[in-house]
Design a protein around this motif. Structure first.
Motif, PDB file in Angstrom:
ATOM      1  N   CYS A 138       0.806  -1.219   0.000  1.00 54.12           N
ATOM      2  CA  CYS A 138       0.000   0.000   0.000  1.00 54.12           C
ATOM      3  C   CYS A 138       0.841   1.272   0.000  1.00 54.12           C
ATOM      4  O   CYS A 138       0.303   2.361  -0.224  1.00 54.12           O
ATOM      5  CB  CYS A 138      -0.951   0.000   1.187  1.00 54.12           C
ATOM      6  SG  CYS A 138      -2.271  -1.230   0.994  1.00 54.12           S
ATOM      7  N   ALA A 139       2.136   1.149   0.237  1.00 50.99           N
ATOM      8  CA  ALA A 139       3.024   2.307   0.072  1.00 50.99           C
ATOM      9  C   ALA A 139       3.164   2.697  -1.385  1.00 50.99           C
ATOM     10  O   ALA A 139       3.783   3.714  -1.696  1.00 50.99           O
ATOM     11  CB  ALA A 139       4.401   2.010   0.666  1.00 50.99           C
ATOM     12  N   MET A 140       2.556   1.911  -2.297  1.00 50.39           N
ATOM     13  CA  MET A 140       2.611   2.207  -3.725  1.00 50.39           C
ATOM     14  C   MET A 140       1.379   2.951  -4.231  1.00 50.39           C
ATOM     15  O   MET A 140       1.362   3.405  -5.371  1.00 50.39           O
ATOM     16  CB  MET A 140       2.783   0.912  -4.527  1.00 50.39           C
ATOM     17  CG  MET A 140       4.118   0.233  -4.308  1.00 50.39           C
ATOM     18  SD  MET A 140       5.508   1.277  -4.765  1.00 50.39           S
ATOM     19  CE  MET A 140       5.326   1.312  -6.558  1.00 50.39           C
ATOM     20  N   HIS A 141       0.339   3.061  -3.421  1.00 51.62           N
ATOM     21  CA  HIS A 141      -0.835   3.810  -3.884  1.00 51.62           C
ATOM     22  C   HIS A 141      -1.310   4.848  -2.876  1.00 51.62           C
ATOM     23  O   HIS A 141      -2.330   5.508  -3.102  1.00 51.62           O
ATOM     24  CB  HIS A 141      -1.978   2.860  -4.272  1.00 51.62           C
ATOM     25  CG  HIS A 141      -2.728   2.267  -3.115  1.00 51.62           C
ATOM     26  ND1 HIS A 141      -3.842   1.491  -3.290  1.00 51.62           N
ATOM     27  CD2 HIS A 141      -2.536   2.320  -1.766  1.00 51.62           C
ATOM     28  CE1 HIS A 141      -4.309   1.101  -2.120  1.00 51.62           C
ATOM     29  NE2 HIS A 141      -3.534   1.589  -1.183  1.00 51.62           N
ATOM     30  N   ASN A 142      -0.605   5.015  -1.786  1.00 58.11           N
ATOM     31  CA  ASN A 142      -1.029   5.988  -0.777  1.00 58.11           C
ATOM     32  C   ASN A 142      -0.551   7.393  -1.156  1.00 58.11           C
ATOM     33  O   ASN A 142       0.114   7.598  -2.171  1.00 58.11           O
ATOM     34  CB  ASN A 142      -0.519   5.588   0.613  1.00 58.11           C
ATOM     35  CG  ASN A 142       1.003   5.647   0.725  1.00 58.11           C
ATOM     36  OD1 ASN A 142       1.716   5.999  -0.213  1.00 58.11           O
ATOM     37  ND2 ASN A 142       1.523   5.278   1.879  1.00 58.11           N
ATOM     38  N   ALA A 143      -0.887   8.370  -0.324  1.00 55.38           N
ATOM     39  CA  ALA A 143      -0.460   9.744  -0.556  1.00 55.38           C
ATOM     40  C   ALA A 143       0.921  10.028   0.021  1.00 55.38           C
ATOM     41  O   ALA A 143       1.410  11.152  -0.074  1.00 55.38           O
ATOM     42  CB  ALA A 143      -1.476  10.722   0.034  1.00 55.38           C
ATOM     43  N   GLY A 144       1.531   9.020   0.630  1.00 54.91           N
ATOM     44  CA  GLY A 144       2.905   9.144   1.094  1.00 54.91           C
ATOM     45  C   GLY A 144       3.085   9.963   2.353  1.00 54.91           C
ATOM     46  O   GLY A 144       4.210  10.357   2.673  1.00 54.91           O
ATOM     47  N   VAL A 145       2.018  10.225   3.108  1.00 51.53           N
ATOM     48  CA  VAL A 145       2.115  11.107   4.271  1.00 51.53           C
ATOM     49  C   VAL A 145       2.911  10.423   5.382  1.00 51.53           C
ATOM     50  O   VAL A 145       2.630   9.282   5.755  1.00 51.53           O
ATOM     51  CB  VAL A 145       0.725  11.503   4.785  1.00 51.53           C
ATOM     52  CG1 VAL A 145       0.830  12.398   6.015  1.00 51.53           C
ATOM     53  CG2 VAL A 145      -0.056  12.215   3.683  1.00 51.53           C
ATOM     54  N   CYS A 146       3.890  11.157   5.909  1.00 53.08           N
ATOM     55  CA  CYS A 146       4.755  10.609   6.962  1.00 53.08           C
ATOM     56  C   CYS A 146       4.529  11.356   8.271  1.00 53.08           C
ATOM     57  O   CYS A 146       4.620  12.585   8.318  1.00 53.08           O
ATOM     58  CB  CYS A 146       6.226  10.741   6.568  1.00 53.08           C
ATOM     59  SG  CYS A 146       6.717   9.702   5.172  1.00 53.08           S
ATOM     60  N   SER A 147       4.208  10.620   9.297  1.00 55.53           N
ATOM     61  CA  SER A 147       4.159  11.169  10.648  1.00 55.53           C
ATOM     62  C   SER A 147       4.565  10.063  11.603  1.00 55.53           C
ATOM     63  O   SER A 147       4.644   8.897  11.219  1.00 55.53           O
ATOM     64  CB  SER A 147       2.764  11.711  10.986  1.00 55.53           C
ATOM     65  OG  SER A 147       1.830  10.656  11.075  1.00 55.53           O
ATOM     66  N   LEU A 148       4.829  10.426  12.838  1.00 59.01           N
ATOM     67  CA  LEU A 148       5.320   9.472  13.823  1.00 59.01           C
ATOM     68  C   LEU A 148       4.203   8.979  14.728  1.00 59.01           C
ATOM     69  O   LEU A 148       3.167   9.628  14.883  1.00 59.01           O
ATOM     70  CB  LEU A 148       6.418  10.125  14.666  1.00 59.01           C
ATOM     71  CG  LEU A 148       7.687  10.523  13.913  1.00 59.01           C
ATOM     72  CD1 LEU A 148       8.622  11.310  14.830  1.00 59.01           C
ATOM     73  CD2 LEU A 148       8.393   9.304  13.336  1.00 59.01           C
ATOM     74  N   ALA A 149       4.452   7.833  15.323  1.00 62.22           N
ATOM     75  CA  ALA A 149       3.553   7.348  16.373  1.00 62.22           C
ATOM     76  C   ALA A 149       3.651   8.264  17.575  1.00 62.22           C
ATOM     77  O   ALA A 149       4.661   8.942  17.797  1.00 62.22           O
ATOM     78  CB  ALA A 149       3.935   5.927  16.757  1.00 62.22           C
ATOM     79  N   GLN A 150       2.592   8.299  18.355  1.00 61.42           N
ATOM     80  CA  GLN A 150       2.696   8.950  19.656  1.00 61.42           C
ATOM     81  C   GLN A 150       3.578   8.090  20.565  1.00 61.42           C
ATOM     82  O   GLN A 150       3.648   6.867  20.408  1.00 61.42           O
ATOM     83  CB  GLN A 150       1.318   9.111  20.283  1.00 61.42           C
ATOM     84  CG  GLN A 150       0.389  10.007  19.481  1.00 61.42           C
ATOM     85  CD  GLN A 150      -0.920  10.260  20.196  1.00 61.42           C
ATOM     86  OE1 GLN A 150      -1.188  11.374  20.615  1.00 61.42           O
ATOM     87  NE2 GLN A 150      -1.722   9.221  20.342  1.00 61.42           N
ATOM     88  N   ASP A 151       4.227   8.728  21.503  1.00 57.72           N
ATOM     89  CA  ASP A 151       5.076   7.976  22.421  1.00 57.72           C
ATOM     90  C   ASP A 151       4.305   6.869  23.122  1.00 57.72           C
ATOM     91  O   ASP A 151       4.806   5.754  23.321  1.00 57.72           O
ATOM     92  CB  ASP A 151       5.693   8.912  23.467  1.00 57.72           C
ATOM     93  CG  ASP A 151       6.802   9.787  22.881  1.00 57.72           C
ATOM     94  OD1 ASP A 151       7.200   9.552  21.714  1.00 57.72           O
ATOM     95  OD2 ASP A 151       7.251  10.708  23.589  1.00 57.72           O
TER      96      ASP A 151
END
Length: 634
Positions: A138-151
């Motif tokens: 699914c990293a091939m059709h997503n919008a590529g948004v990157c964020s981190l998990a909460q601690d």
């Protein structure tokens, strides 16, 4: 240069090859699924010197511009060359399900009907949940948004298992390992990875259980941000909205041009309690080309070092094979059905499509990375899961694990969408913030605003409302329901499972009100756009013009029936020894068997933050470290 290995369909291998046949291909590790969990993991294992087989049910679209250029993500999400359609439920109430405005039916002529008033004879399918059956997942059709998990999303694993290696500060190193950061000055901070190199040195050093002795360099994933100079144009309606959003969330409204460039992946004290704008980070290179597990797999295959990675495409894993000679079953390999579009979630599938069966041996381990829907399906087809469910389909029980396929979690998503009298302009506004009624001090909403429309998924999404459209999409962080499930519909591995998210089943009123409070805050900020744009004609959640022409109760009902999602996790969750619903231990090992792990988004006990793709790749890097360290001690 090593030739790129594609799946060779073994036409002579009709039927099943015996697992102890010396002619069966044998590898140290078999990884099932090439998405954000499995793709990087297989590459890391091969780079560590282990012969690794990576099995993917789809083909490779990495050279196709529909996928390789990130701006084409909506087209990629609709492209039948990779599309797997899962028709899911949001609740146990059929009447509520049919209120979803983009509910999908199959008409008698074979076409789709989407909406609330289906024609006679139309067959209800459900709510579309597209997944990508292709190399890179699914990293091939997503919008590529990157964020981190909460601690807290990492620390919950510590609390459940006692394994302190999952503590949030320690998980930062996996971001550094996978990341090739393009928006921070190279070397300016120890909190990012830059040089784009990744390798393991001598396994003789691998006795360091923390992994630091044998992991060097940084990773494969290019991450960049978009140009935010538009935020300096103070008279633009989008900037007026931006300034009002800053005022309403306690930020400096006179400094918004700088605030929107803030590093969303930065290492800030108490970051999860900060309401702030950020730059939108995406897994792409400086030219906007998608960076993904696909690019890492290809780089590993084509490296002059000739790493021992083999990729089999168009290969659907039907089950994991076990040796049952001892007291504890041991995974010894997998059975695979070969052929294109054999899985019935593929819209190109013909009902009678069937390919030859072959088997592959694993000398060390099998690692399932099929994703939140397919990993529990594979485990159950292999005899691992709730015993009553397996017996219903005459599947021999290898290990009764009641948690397999349960605990399905996801972020609720919705949007404030309207049409102005003229374009609002600007680029993306990205903000993480806390609504006033949030139950803790933690921020609970991720929003991104701009001249676009996104209202969930259906065949042909999204609707284009023209140049005057404006939206703030909202992701609810830290949902508390986790009541959904993924269950078998048959013992046929080609049949997609039954998927029910059971949205708002637990603590639903609290989650709904947080959503409404978010929409109310954003709607208030929109009124700063100016006379050229106002009044907005809102499409949802409060249809019409004006800033408050419906009640909170009306908005809650609308959101309850129209919320959507695409961040499913937690159906093979890590948990403690005292948790009967735990599927994995803290080292990704499936409980009650040997030689089998699950490494993908299904492993998380909860959704990691607002977008799970980057945390899943971090989780994959941790799994590589764990597995290689264990192998080096043998």
């Amino acid at each position: 240069m090593r030739q790129y290995l594609l799946s060779a369909l073994l036409a002579s291998a009709a039927g099943t090859v015996l697992a102890d046949d010396p002619a069966v291909e044998s590898y140290d590790y078999i990884v099932v699924g090439s998405g954000p969990g499995g793709g990087p993991l297989a590459s890391d294992l091969a780079r560590a010197g282990y012969s690794t087989l990576l099995i993917e049910a789809g083909d490779d679209q990495g050279s196709n511009k529909v996928y390789s250029e990130l701006n084409n993500f909506n087209t990629a999400g609709n492209d039948e060359r990779s599309l797997w359609n899962f028709w899911v439920k949001h609740s146990d109430d059929p009447e509520r399900e049919r209120k979803f405005e983009h509910y999908v039916y199959r008409q008698e002529n074979g076409s789709y009907y989407i909406g609330l008033d289906p024609p006679a004879g139309a067959k209800p399918l459900g709510i579309q949940y597209p997944r990508a059956g292709t190399l890179g997942g699914c990293a091939m059709h997503n919008a590529g948004v990157c964020s981190l998990a909460q601690d807290d999303d990492w620390n919950i694993i510590v609390n459940k298992t006692g394994d302190t290696s999952w503590e949030a500060p320690k998980m930062r190193k996996y971001l550094i390992q996978v990341e090739k950061n393009l928006y921070v000055t190279n070397g300016s901070t120890p909190d990012h990875g830059f040089n784009g190199e990744f390798h393991y040195s001598s396994l003789a050093q691998s006795n360091d259980s923390d992994g630091k002795a044998y992991v060097s360099g940084t990773g494969f994933l290019s991450i960049d941000t978009s140009d935010a100079r538009w935020a300096r144009q103070k008279n633009m309606p989008a900037v007026k909205i931006l300034q009002e959003m800053a005022k309403l969330t306690g930020q400096n409204e006179s400094d918004v041009a700088n605030l929107v460039t803030k590093d969303i992946l930065g290492n800030y004290p108490n970051k999860d309690e900060q309401s702030s704008f950020y730059a939108m980070a995406q897994h792409m290179d400086a030219l906007g080309r998608r960076s993904s597990p696909n690019t890492y797999i290809r780089a590993t295959l084509n490296d002059p070092a000739k790493y021992p990675l083999t990729v089999k495409l168009n290969s659907l894993v039907t089950k994991v094979l076990f040796s049952k000679e001892g007291e504890t079953p041991v995974a010894t390999g997998v059975e695979v059905m070969q052929g294109k579009s054999v899985y019935r979630a593929d819209p190109r599938n013909k009902p009678d499509t069937k390919g030859p069966l072959v088997q592959y041996k694993a000398k060390k381990e099998v690692i399932v990375s099929g994703g939140t829907f397919n990993s529990p399906q594979i485990l159950k087809l292999s005899g691992i899961g709730p015993a009553d469910e397996l017996k219903k389909f005459n599947i021999t029980v290898v290990k009764d694990l009641p948690g397999v396929g349960e605990n399905l979690d996801d972020n609720y998503e919705g949007s404030l969408l309207a049409l102005g009298k003229s374009p609002v302009g600007g680029g993306f506004i990205t903000m993480l913030y806390r609504t006033p009624n949030a139950p803790t001090k933690k921020r609970n909403i991720f929003t991104w605003c701009g001249p676009f429309s996104f209202e969930g998924f259906w065949p042909g999404f999204p609707t284009d409302y023209g140049q005057n459209e404006y939206e703030c999409a909202m992701v609810k962080i830290g949902t508390t329901s986790r009541a959904g499930y993924v269950r078998l519909t048959s013992a046929d591995p080609r049949d997609p499972p039954d998927i029910n998210f059971r949205f708002f089943e637990k603590n639903g009123e609290q989650d709904l009100q947080e959503f409404v409070d978010s929409a109310n805050l954003l709607r208030k900020a929109w009124q700063a756009a100016g006379d050229a744009v106002l009044p907005f004609n809102e499409k949802h959640p409060c249809p019409g013009t004006g800033a408050g022409n419906c009640t909170d109760a009306e908005q809650r009902e609308m959101i309850k029936t129209q919320a959507y999602s695409h961040h499913a996790t937690s159906t093979c969750a890590i948990g403690g020894d005292d948790d009967k619903m735990a599927v994995l231990d803290s080292r990704f090992r499936v409980r009650g068997v040997k030689g089998l792990r699950v490494v993908d988004a299904s492993s998380f006990p909860v959704v990691p933050g607002a977008f799970p793709v980057l945390p899943t790749m971090m989780l994959s890097a941790k799994a590589a470290e764990v597995i290689i360290a264990e192998a080096g001690k043998v």
